[in-house]
Scaffold this active site. Structure first.
Site, short mmCIF file in Angstrom:
data_model
loop_
_atom_site.label_atom_id
_atom_site.label_comp_id
_atom_site.label_asym_id
_atom_site.label_seq_id
_atom_site.Cartn_x
_atom_site.Cartn_y
_atom_site.Cartn_z
N CYS A 150 -4.85 -8.84 8.77
CA CYS A 150 -3.61 -8.45 8.09
C CYS A 150 -3.14 -7.07 8.52
O CYS A 150 -2.01 -6.90 8.98
CB CYS A 150 -3.81 -8.52 6.58
SG CYS A 150 -5.25 -7.63 5.96
N PHE A 151 -4.00 -6.06 8.38
CA PHE A 151 -3.62 -4.72 8.81
C PHE A 151 -3.30 -4.66 10.31
O PHE A 151 -2.31 -4.02 10.71
CB PHE A 151 -4.72 -3.71 8.47
CG PHE A 151 -4.74 -3.27 7.04
CD1 PHE A 151 -3.63 -2.71 6.43
CD2 PHE A 151 -5.89 -3.40 6.27
CE1 PHE A 151 -3.64 -2.29 5.11
CE2 PHE A 151 -5.93 -2.99 4.95
CZ PHE A 151 -4.81 -2.44 4.37
#
Length: 264
Positions: A150-151
């Site tokens: 995600c990041f």
């Protein structure tokens, strides 16, 4: 019709995957895997699915699953997919792994940051980093796809055009990221409790967050040279979503028009 099986379908990522796949007319979910809820109705775990899913949760028997479907998704903790996948399975189905097991090409880096012995390093080389904005054609033909973190997705795509065009010095990159609490998973953890998170914000994993090497590796491919970044994630009181603000020094005197053109 594409037949799909999901191992880890009752976590936050697995539940979202189910929601997305149910919207497709060309997909049939044949296997709702969940080690924690074997034999229970899937709709008893996610009640919003009560008129959509009439299936029980299955186990994580990937060998059996590979004989029933065309695609296997694994939305599981780090290490599980690597421990299950083998040549026999990959010869039958496409595997899309939502964990970090095949994202990082250097097995030593993976083992250092994730504190795990990689169970199937022989497949790392062929695994495609599943970011369609960059690897669209490779994704289509791959039999093993590593779904990006995600990041890293937010961080990489935010600055990729500028790094690729050489408009910024990637080693000056500072990435400030803020995430909702569902990113921590569905398991009960004190740090994720409502009373801990509500009306609060905190940095965590400062200097040691395990998405750092994934961000650096992908940016290194874009830059054509090794890249080191300063990455700090923060937990904010919202259910989901990530906001990334990235800062870097220009390599020259690029105009606003040139910077916009790189993104366009």
């Amino acid at each position: 019709m594409i037949k799909v099986g999901i191992i880890g379908s009752t976590g936050y990522a697995g539940g979202e995957l189910v929601r997305l796949l149910l919207q497709r007319e060309d997909v049939e979910i044949k296997w709702y895997g969940s080690r924690s809820y074997i034999g229970q109705d899937y709709a008893s775990v996610y009640a919003n699915m009560f008129q959509l899913v009439d299936e029980n949760c299955m186990d994580d028997n990937m060998k059996e699953l590979a004989g029933l479907v065309d695609v296997v998704f694994t939305a599981t903790p780090q290490g599980l997919c690597a421990s299950l996948v083998d040549e026999e399975i990959l010869s039958k189905v496409k595997v899309i792994d939502l964990s970090a097991d095949f994202r990082i090409k250097d097995v030593g880096v993976y083992e250092q940051w994730y504190k795990l012995k990689h169970a199937s390093p022989q497949f790392i080389g062929e695994a495609v980093y599943g970011l369609p904005e960059v690897n669209r054609d490779l994704v289509k033909s791959a039999r093993l796809i590593a779904n990006p973190g995600c990041f890293p997705t937010c961080s990489f795509l935010s600055v990729y055009p500028l790094v690729k065009e050489g408009l910024i010095d990637p080693n000056t990159l500072i990435i400030d990221a803020k995430s909702g609490t569902s990113g921590a998973g569905r398991g009960a953890k004190v740090d994720s409790l409502y009373c801990e998170v509500n009306e609060n914000i905190k940095a965590y994993g400062v200097g040691v967050h395990r998405h750092t090497p994934e961000i650096e590796e992908q940016l290194s491919y874009a830059a054509g040279k090794p890249v080191t970044v300063s990455f700090t994630p923060h937990l904010v009181p919202m259910n989901r979503g990530i906001l990334v603000t990235a800062y870097a020094s220009l390599t020259g005197n690029a105009s606003e028009e040139e910077l916009r053109a790189a993104y366009e």
